[in-house]
Design a protein around this motif. Structure first.
Motif, short mmCIF file in Angstrom:
data_model
loop_
_atom_site.label_atom_id
_atom_site.label_comp_id
_atom_site.label_asym_id
_atom_site.label_seq_id
_atom_site.Cartn_x
_atom_site.Cartn_y
_atom_site.Cartn_z
N LEU A 74 9.04 17.08 4.35
CA LEU A 74 8.30 17.17 3.10
C LEU A 74 6.98 17.90 3.30
CD1 LEU A 74 8.73 13.48 1.84
CD2 LEU A 74 10.09 15.48 1.19
N THR A 75 6.43 18.42 2.20
CA THR A 75 5.09 18.99 2.27
C THR A 75 4.08 17.85 2.36
OG1 THR A 75 4.71 18.94 -0.12
CG2 THR A 75 5.82 20.92 0.76
N GLN A 76 2.85 18.17 2.72
CA GLN A 76 1.83 17.13 2.81
C GLN A 76 1.60 16.48 1.44
OE1 GLN A 76 0.78 15.87 5.50
NE2 GLN A 76 -0.88 14.57 4.81
N GLU A 77 1.64 17.29 0.39
CA GLU A 77 1.48 16.76 -0.98
C GLU A 77 2.61 15.77 -1.30
OE1 GLU A 77 1.44 20.03 -3.75
OE2 GLU A 77 -0.40 19.34 -4.66
N GLN A 78 3.82 16.12 -0.92
CA GLN A 78 4.97 15.24 -1.17
C GLN A 78 4.87 13.96 -0.35
OE1 GLN A 78 8.00 18.17 -0.27
NE2 GLN A 78 8.52 18.42 -2.44
N ARG A 79 4.37 14.06 0.87
CA ARG A 79 4.20 12.85 1.70
C ARG A 79 3.18 11.91 1.06
NH1 ARG A 79 3.43 16.55 6.40
NH2 ARG A 79 5.55 17.13 6.94
N GLN A 80 2.14 12.49 0.46
CA GLN A 80 1.14 11.66 -0.23
C GLN A 80 1.81 10.92 -1.38
OE1 GLN A 80 -2.48 11.31 0.39
NE2 GLN A 80 -1.94 9.55 -0.87
N VAL A 81 2.69 11.60 -2.10
CA VAL A 81 3.42 10.97 -3.21
C VAL A 81 4.28 9.83 -2.67
CG1 VAL A 81 5.24 11.31 -4.93
CG2 VAL A 81 3.39 12.98 -4.73
N VAL A 82 4.99 10.06 -1.56
CA VAL A 82 5.81 9.00 -0.97
C VAL A 82 4.94 7.80 -0.63
CG1 VAL A 82 7.23 8.34 1.02
CG2 VAL A 82 7.64 10.52 -0.12
N PHE A 83 3.80 8.05 -0.01
CA PHE A 83 2.90 6.94 0.35
C PHE A 83 2.44 6.20 -0.91
CE2 PHE A 83 -1.17 4.93 0.94
CZ PHE A 83 -0.97 4.21 2.10
N ASP A 84 2.02 6.96 -1.93
CA ASP A 84 1.52 6.34 -3.17
C ASP A 84 2.61 5.51 -3.84
OD1 ASP A 84 -0.85 7.66 -2.63
OD2 ASP A 84 -0.61 9.15 -4.23
N LEU A 85 3.81 6.07 -3.91
CA LEU A 85 4.92 5.33 -4.52
C LEU A 85 5.28 4.10 -3.70
CD1 LEU A 85 7.25 8.31 -5.52
CD2 LEU A 85 5.99 6.82 -7.09
N ALA A 86 5.24 4.24 -2.37
CA ALA A 86 5.56 3.12 -1.49
C ALA A 86 4.53 2.00 -1.64
CB ALA A 86 5.64 3.59 -0.04
N ALA A 87 3.26 2.36 -1.71
CA ALA A 87 2.21 1.34 -1.89
C ALA A 87 2.38 0.66 -3.24
CB ALA A 87 0.83 1.98 -1.78
N ASN A 88 2.71 1.44 -4.26
CA ASN A 88 2.95 0.90 -5.59
C ASN A 88 4.17 -0.02 -5.57
OD1 ASN A 88 4.36 1.30 -8.43
ND2 ASN A 88 2.18 1.63 -8.72
N LEU A 89 5.23 0.39 -4.89
CA LEU A 89 6.46 -0.41 -4.80
C LEU A 89 6.22 -1.70 -4.01
CD1 LEU A 89 9.53 -0.67 -5.28
CD2 LEU A 89 9.84 0.59 -3.13
N ALA A 90 5.46 -1.61 -2.93
CA ALA A 90 5.21 -2.79 -2.10
C ALA A 90 4.57 -3.91 -2.92
CB ALA A 90 4.31 -2.43 -0.91
N ALA A 91 3.79 -3.53 -3.91
CA ALA A 91 3.13 -4.51 -4.77
C ALA A 91 4.02 -5.00 -5.91
CB ALA A 91 1.83 -3.92 -5.33
N ALA A 92 5.23 -4.45 -6.03
CA ALA A 92 6.11 -4.77 -7.16
C ALA A 92 6.44 -6.25 -7.25
CB ALA A 92 7.41 -3.96 -7.08
#
Length: 134
Positions: free
Chosen positions: A6-24
């Motif tokens: 992934l691009t660095q921008e896409q990795r940031q999205v994965v991290f953001d989504l993962a952090a958001n999901l972890a709190a689900a």
């Protein structure tokens, strides 16, 4: 790790989504925190778990290839398995994200989930074989 593709921008999205999901499920486990720390360390992403205000549609728009979308789902499912329980809230959120990315083929999602589970089984089996080998 597939996120290397992934691009660095896409990795940031994965991290953001993962952090958001972890709190689900309103309970971020130590294993989930460790996964997020490892991911942020590996890719030079700021470790920030406060993603409640994340603009998910905007974030997902950066996942502009099928490969990026599949890797994103794989990483999110992997995070969900980290605490040993892929809960209903997490499953529903992953399914919603998959649908928003246009990957709403249930059979395909099951293949990704099986892929992740087999990876965990592979690691567990290896750890079991190595245990007690003094």
């Amino acid at each position: 790790m597939f996120a290397d593709q992934l691009t660095q921008e896409q990795r940031q999205v994965v991290f953001d989504l993962a952090a958001n999901l972890a709190a689900a499920d309103n309970d971020v486990s130590e294993e989930e925190i460790q996964y997020l720390k490892d991911f942020s360390d590996a890719y030079g992403i700021e470790f920030d778990l406060d993603k409640a205000d994340l603009d998910i549609n905007n974030a997902l728009s950066l996942m502009d290839t099928k490969k990026a979308r599949v890797i994103t789902l794989q990483e999110l499912i992997k995070l969900s398995y980290k605490d040993g329980h892929y809960g209903r809230e997490e499953q529903e959120k992953v399914l919603l994200l998959a649908q928003k990315m246009g990957l709403n083929n249930t059979d395909f999602l099951m293949r990704i989930e099986n892929w992740v589970r087999q990876g965990f089984d592979w690691v567990y089996e290896g750890e079991q074989m190595l245990e007690g080998d003094d």
